[in-house]
Design a protein around this motif. Sequence first.
Motif, short mmCIF file in Angstrom:
data_model
loop_
_atom_site.label_atom_id
_atom_site.label_comp_id
_atom_site.label_asym_id
_atom_site.label_seq_id
_atom_site.Cartn_x
_atom_site.Cartn_y
_atom_site.Cartn_z
N PHE A 81 0.84 -1.20 0.00
CA PHE A 81 0.00 0.00 0.00
C PHE A 81 0.87 1.25 0.00
O PHE A 81 0.67 2.17 -0.80
CB PHE A 81 -0.94 0.01 1.21
N ALA A 82 1.86 1.29 0.89
CA ALA A 82 2.73 2.46 1.00
C ALA A 82 3.56 2.67 -0.27
O ALA A 82 3.68 3.80 -0.77
CB ALA A 82 3.64 2.33 2.21
N ALA A 83 4.10 1.60 -0.82
CA ALA A 83 4.91 1.71 -2.04
C ALA A 83 4.05 2.18 -3.21
O ALA A 83 4.48 3.00 -4.02
CB ALA A 83 5.56 0.37 -2.36
N GLY A 84 2.83 1.69 -3.28
CA GLY A 84 1.91 2.11 -4.33
C GLY A 84 1.54 3.58 -4.21
O GLY A 84 1.49 4.31 -5.20
N GLU A 85 1.30 4.03 -2.98
CA GLU A 85 1.00 5.44 -2.75
C GLU A 85 2.17 6.32 -3.18
O GLU A 85 1.97 7.36 -3.82
CB GLU A 85 0.69 5.69 -1.26
N PHE A 86 3.37 5.91 -2.83
CA PHE A 86 4.56 6.67 -3.22
C PHE A 86 4.68 6.75 -4.74
O PHE A 86 4.85 7.82 -5.31
CB PHE A 86 5.81 6.02 -2.62
N LEU A 87 4.55 5.59 -5.41
CA LEU A 87 4.65 5.55 -6.86
C LEU A 87 3.59 6.41 -7.52
O LEU A 87 3.88 7.24 -8.39
CB LEU A 87 4.54 4.11 -7.37
N LEU A 88 2.34 6.25 -7.12
CA LEU A 88 1.25 7.01 -7.75
C LEU A 88 1.35 8.51 -7.49
O LEU A 88 1.06 9.31 -8.37
CB LEU A 88 -0.10 6.47 -7.31
N ASN A 89 1.77 8.89 -6.29
CA ASN A 89 1.95 10.32 -6.02
C ASN A 89 3.07 10.91 -6.87
O ASN A 89 2.95 12.03 -7.36
CB ASN A 89 2.19 10.56 -4.53
N GLY A 90 4.13 10.15 -7.05
CA GLY A 90 5.21 10.62 -7.92
C GLY A 90 4.77 10.75 -9.36
O GLY A 90 5.05 11.75 -10.02
N LEU A 91 4.06 9.74 -9.86
CA LEU A 91 3.57 9.77 -11.24
C LEU A 91 2.54 10.88 -11.43
O LEU A 91 2.52 11.54 -12.48
CB LEU A 91 3.00 8.41 -11.65
N LEU A 92 1.70 11.10 -10.43
CA LEU A 92 0.72 12.18 -10.51
C LEU A 92 1.43 13.53 -10.60
O LEU A 92 1.04 14.40 -11.39
CB LEU A 92 -0.22 12.15 -9.30
N SER A 93 2.46 13.70 -9.81
CA SER A 93 3.23 14.94 -9.84
C SER A 93 3.82 15.19 -11.23
O SER A 93 3.75 16.30 -11.76
CB SER A 93 4.34 14.88 -8.79
N VAL A 94 4.39 14.15 -11.84
CA VAL A 94 4.95 14.29 -13.19
C VAL A 94 3.85 14.65 -14.19
O VAL A 94 4.01 15.56 -15.01
CB VAL A 94 5.68 13.00 -13.64
N SER A 95 2.71 13.97 -14.10
CA SER A 95 1.62 14.23 -15.06
C SER A 95 1.03 15.63 -14.88
O SER A 95 0.58 16.24 -15.86
CB SER A 95 0.53 13.16 -14.96
N GLN A 96 1.02 16.14 -13.67
CA GLN A 96 0.50 17.49 -13.44
C GLN A 96 1.49 18.56 -13.90
O GLN A 96 1.09 19.61 -14.41
CB GLN A 96 0.17 17.69 -11.96
N GLU A 97 2.77 18.30 -13.73
CA GLU A 97 3.77 19.27 -14.13
C GLU A 97 3.99 19.27 -15.65
O GLU A 97 4.30 20.30 -16.23
CB GLU A 97 5.10 18.99 -13.43
#
Length: 111
Positions: A81-97
């Motif tokens: 769960f924690a690793a997935g949250e980290f990955l998705l938050n990172g990918l979300l940040s890239v997609s937003q930027e």
Amino acid sequence: MIEVEAVLDNSGILRSCKVSGHSGSGRAGTDIVCAAVSVLTRTAFSVLSGRRGIDVRGNAPEKGQFWLEAGYTAEGKDFLFAAGEFLLNGLLSVSQEFPDNCSLTVKNIGF
């Protein structure tokens, strides 16, 4: 455009992530969007590999392609769960930027 599709189970835990395409934001080898997505996904795979209670499979069959699938037992649930949250938050940040170069779709599917 890099397209990322992540699938979460009914507990919100990452079960798969598929990456395809090229961002086109820079020359090959110097593209920061590609580099960010690559580092995030490869690190997630590396961290999950060999972790007790987590069964992860993945591959990068060619440039611009990467996938991983994860299963878990009770022992690995919180870590995944924690690793997935980290990955998705990172990918979300890239997609937003870089919305013209990377998109993220998250699907919730019960297992």
